[in-house]
Design an enzyme around this catalytic site. Structure first.
Site, PDB file in Angstrom:
ATOM      1  N   ASP A 101     -38.211 -14.830 -11.532  1.00 52.32           N
ATOM      2  CA  ASP A 101     -36.827 -15.250 -11.357  1.00 52.32           C
ATOM      3  C   ASP A 101     -36.444 -15.054  -9.893  1.00 52.32           C
ATOM      4  O   ASP A 101     -36.712 -13.988  -9.319  1.00 52.32           O
ATOM      5  CB  ASP A 101     -35.908 -14.390 -12.236  1.00 52.32           C
ATOM      6  CG  ASP A 101     -35.143 -15.215 -13.252  1.00 52.32           C
ATOM      7  OD1 ASP A 101     -34.329 -16.034 -12.804  1.00 52.32           O
ATOM      8  OD2 ASP A 101     -35.359 -15.035 -14.460  1.00 52.32           O
ATOM      9  N   ASP A 207     -32.343 -19.035 -10.163  1.00 49.84           N
ATOM     10  CA  ASP A 207     -31.075 -18.729 -10.819  1.00 49.84           C
ATOM     11  C   ASP A 207     -29.922 -19.439 -10.105  1.00 49.84           C
ATOM     12  O   ASP A 207     -29.885 -19.488  -8.867  1.00 49.84           O
ATOM     13  CB  ASP A 207     -30.876 -17.211 -10.782  1.00 49.84           C
ATOM     14  CG  ASP A 207     -29.686 -16.729 -11.584  1.00 49.84           C
ATOM     15  OD1 ASP A 207     -29.677 -16.945 -12.804  1.00 49.84           O
ATOM     16  OD2 ASP A 207     -28.781 -16.123 -10.991  1.00 49.84           O
ATOM     17  N   GLU A 263     -31.830 -23.546 -12.246  1.00 51.70           N
ATOM     18  CA  GLU A 263     -30.760 -23.494 -13.248  1.00 51.70           C
ATOM     19  C   GLU A 263     -29.582 -24.294 -12.695  1.00 51.70           C
ATOM     20  O   GLU A 263     -29.032 -23.945 -11.659  1.00 51.70           O
ATOM     21  CB  GLU A 263     -30.361 -22.032 -13.482  1.00 51.70           C
ATOM     22  CG  GLU A 263     -29.294 -21.867 -14.528  1.00 51.70           C
ATOM     23  CD  GLU A 263     -28.790 -20.431 -14.622  1.00 51.70           C
ATOM     24  OE1 GLU A 263     -28.359 -20.047 -15.724  1.00 51.70           O
ATOM     25  OE2 GLU A 263     -28.809 -19.700 -13.618  1.00 51.70           O
ATOM     26  N   HIS A 339     -33.066 -16.405 -22.170  1.00 48.77           N
ATOM     27  CA  HIS A 339     -32.391 -15.102 -22.212  1.00 48.77           C
ATOM     28  C   HIS A 339     -30.872 -15.233 -22.268  1.00 48.77           C
ATOM     29  O   HIS A 339     -30.186 -14.254 -22.547  1.00 48.77           O
ATOM     30  CB  HIS A 339     -32.789 -14.290 -20.986  1.00 48.77           C
ATOM     31  CG  HIS A 339     -32.342 -14.921 -19.704  1.00 48.77           C
ATOM     32  ND1 HIS A 339     -32.902 -16.087 -19.230  1.00 48.77           N
ATOM     33  CD2 HIS A 339     -31.378 -14.579 -18.817  1.00 48.77           C
ATOM     34  CE1 HIS A 339     -32.290 -16.430 -18.110  1.00 48.77           C
ATOM     35  NE2 HIS A 339     -31.371 -15.533 -17.832  1.00 48.77           N
ATOM     36  N   ASP A 340     -30.346 -16.425 -21.978  1.00 45.70           N
ATOM     37  CA  ASP A 340     -28.895 -16.649 -21.978  1.00 45.70           C
ATOM     38  C   ASP A 340     -28.415 -17.369 -23.234  1.00 45.70           C
ATOM     39  O   ASP A 340     -27.251 -17.781 -23.300  1.00 45.70           O
ATOM     40  CB  ASP A 340     -28.486 -17.499 -20.764  1.00 45.70           C
ATOM     41  CG  ASP A 340     -28.448 -16.697 -19.475  1.00 45.70           C
ATOM     42  OD1 ASP A 340     -28.304 -15.461 -19.548  1.00 45.70           O
ATOM     43  OD2 ASP A 340     -28.569 -17.309 -18.393  1.00 45.70           O
TER      44      ASP A 340
END
Length: 575
Positions: A101, A207, A263, A339-340
């Site tokens: 990430d 991210d 993202e 994960h979100d």
């Protein structure tokens, strides 16, 4: 790169790992890098070829590691830089790649850069973050604008020492870096990217990739009359210098043949998305659009009721993400979980005991039949589901969940009815569901921590490990895991058609069935998925009904000709 060039990441399948929840090797209740290393053979056996590690950097963990205090160090409960180097080497030794990430829109307020920046207005790093003087309205101090933060409240935090506000699009402990400052950008590239590229990582999930250029920072339009703070995603995303900033990053990444997946929220214009991921533009390889996983959310993410969407809306969202590769040199992604997000079976299938396995298999079939790079989240391959409604709010650890519940309580004077509705929505959509420990086996802690450990896992393990765990599924040919393995092999066997083929939704308004075709240079397939809990007649649209067809795979053993079982998926090859 030409339209037809096959980069390694196009045909790849990526398995996402959330370190805290994957496997605890030392009994402290928190997953760690050695736990990941111990299960690399399991991961490889699924049929994936790349792993993505969520933030493992040193962090105060206000937002589960997305608040980084040192890019060049590892969060001690996870391990050390040496453990990371070993994980990279062990992953490569198995013929897999590893991506990390990359969190560079903001740092932790504990990062040395921010500590310097806030120390005085004359500090050389003052301009590394975004500072603004207060506004005064009728003598009352106010933040510089009315932007709403991603976790609620204002995006501005008052700093007593220097008497100015700093910007934080997320938590107050996550101050935004100032990408307008060239010196800051160079430091980011060196510390957050090159440090790890030199150690062998193969790329990054980037991210909040479209938030670096904030543009004009005026007030957002008023869309919530009941709040002082207004949604501002269209203000702070996709700013005027994004092309320049991503071009700089790409120059570094190209030297290492490193991949990027960004993202990309709040980007409704497909042409803008294509520009980000066009090969000739040299910005990003691909992005995560949120059209699909945002289905059923409210104006505030949780301000909704469970399953507040229709199948045609779900299909339309998938069509948008699939369409960006039609007649372009762009690339796309396929994912239902990360994960979100809450668990896909609970959201898009059914977690009722009798339907959980069938809907898990159907969703696997659907994902494997869609074009683009496929991403699987840990536990998705087992058919893990959301945790039960009976669990109380103490089990929700995520700042996003707890902030929403507190906001509802404050706005409604603790209305029992409003709080019950808030909890129902959280039970359906909260990020917490993806973060419970992976169920490896039955017994103490579901095999997540060593059996003799005294420390409780940092989140409560699921109560259903008896019916859903990795050890049992590895030897069960009828398991969700076995079907994922079969589908990933099918995807490899028909790579051109399933990974690269042109997608078309053949019956967009059908409320029960999802029927789509894939075509590639004369090859053609059709996928049919029954999104209901009852059997349905297999009625194919005219476009394919009269074609000679051969069943390639069904998610149900002994499937009936002419009838789809509840939550059954099939792929036919067409002559």
């Amino acid at each position: 790169m030409t339209v037809t060039e096959r980069k390694w990441w196009k045909d790849g399948v990526v398995y996402q790992i959330y370190p805290a929840s994957f496997k605890d090797s030392n009994g402290d209740g928190i997953g760690d890098l050695n736990g990941i290393i111990s299960e690399l053979d399991y991961i490889r056996s699924i049929g994936v070829d790349t792993i993505w590690i969520c933030p493992m950097y040193d962090s105060p963990q206000v937002d589960m590691g997305y608040d980084i205090s040192d890019y060049e160090n590892v969060y001690p409960p996870y391990g050390t830089v040496q453990d990371m180097e070993r994980l990279i080497a062990e992953t490569h030794a198995r013929g897999m790649r590893i991506i990390l990430d990359l969190v560079v829109n903001h740092t932790s307020d504990q990062h040395a850069w921010f500590q310097e920046s806030r120390s005085s207005k004359t500090n050389p790093k003052r301009d590394w973050y975004i500072w603004r003087p207060a506004r005064y309205v009728n003598g009352v101090r106010k933040p510089p604008n009315n932007w709403l933060g991603n976790f609620g409240g204002s995006v501005w935090q008052w700093d007593e020492l220097t008497q100015e506000y700093y910007l934080h699009l997320f938590c107050p402990e996550q101050p935004d870096l100032n990408w307008e400052n060239e010196e800051t950008r160079k430091a980011i590239y060196k510390s957050a990217m090159e440090f790890w590229l030199e150690r062998g990582v193969d790329g990054f999930r980037v991210d909040t990739v479209n938030m670096y250029s904030k543009g004009e920072m005026g007030d957002a339009p008023i869309t919530d009359e009941g709040s002082e703070w207004q949604f501002a995603g269209f203000q702070y995303c996709n700013g005027p210098r994004m092309t320049e900033f991503l071009g700089e990053m790409n120059e570094i990444l190209e030297k290492y043949d490193a991949m990027t997946v960004g993202e990309c929220p709040h980007t409704p214009d497909p042409a803008r998305v294509v520009k980000y991921v066009s090969a000739k533009e040299k910005q990003l390889n691909m992005v995560f659009q949120f059209d699909v996983v945002d289905i059923g959310q409210g104006p505030y993410k949780f301000q909704t009721t469970p399953r507040d969407y229709t199948l045609p809306q779900f299909k339309s969202a998938i069509s948008r993400t699939q369409s960006i590769i039609h007649d372009t040199d762009a690339w796309t992604t396929v994912f239902l979980e990360n994960h979100d997000q809450a668990r896909s079976i609970t959201r898009f299938g059914s977690d009722a005991p009798e339907h959980r396995i069938p809907s898990g298999k159907m969703l696997a079939l659907m994902c494997c039949a869609l074009s683009g790079t496929l991403f699987i989240y840990q536990g998705q391959e087992l058919g893990m589901t959301n945790f039960p409604m009976e669990w109380d709010m103490s089990e929700y650890k995520d700042v996003d969940s707890t902030n929403y519940y507190k906001m509802v309580a404050a706005r409604t004077n603790n209305s029992e009815e409003a709080l019950k509705a808030a909890k129902a929505s959280l039970q359906h959509l909260a990020r917490d569901h993806a973060r419970v420990p992976l169920s490896w086996s039955t017994g103490p802690y579901n095999g997540f921590s060593p059996a003799d450990t005294k420390a409780q896992p940092w989140m409560r393990p699921l109560p259903d490990a008896e019916h859903c765990n990795a050890k049992q599924q590895q030897s069960d040919k009828a398991s969700v895991l076995a079907f994922w393995k079969r589908m990933l092999q099918t995807r490899r066997d028909h790579n051109d058609l399933l990974v690269h083929g042109n997608y078309a939704d053949l019956d967009p308004e059908n409320k029960d069935l999802y029927i789509f075709s894939k075509t590639w240079r004369g090859q053609k397939a059709v996928a049919v998925c029954n999104f209901t809990d009852s059997a349905k007649a297999l009625a194919l649209p005219e476009a394919v009904a009269n074609s000679k067809r051969e069943l390639l795979v069904s998610s149900v053993d002994g499937c009936e000709e002419g009838k789809l079982a509840a939550y059954e998926g099939r792929i036919y090859l067409l002559a």
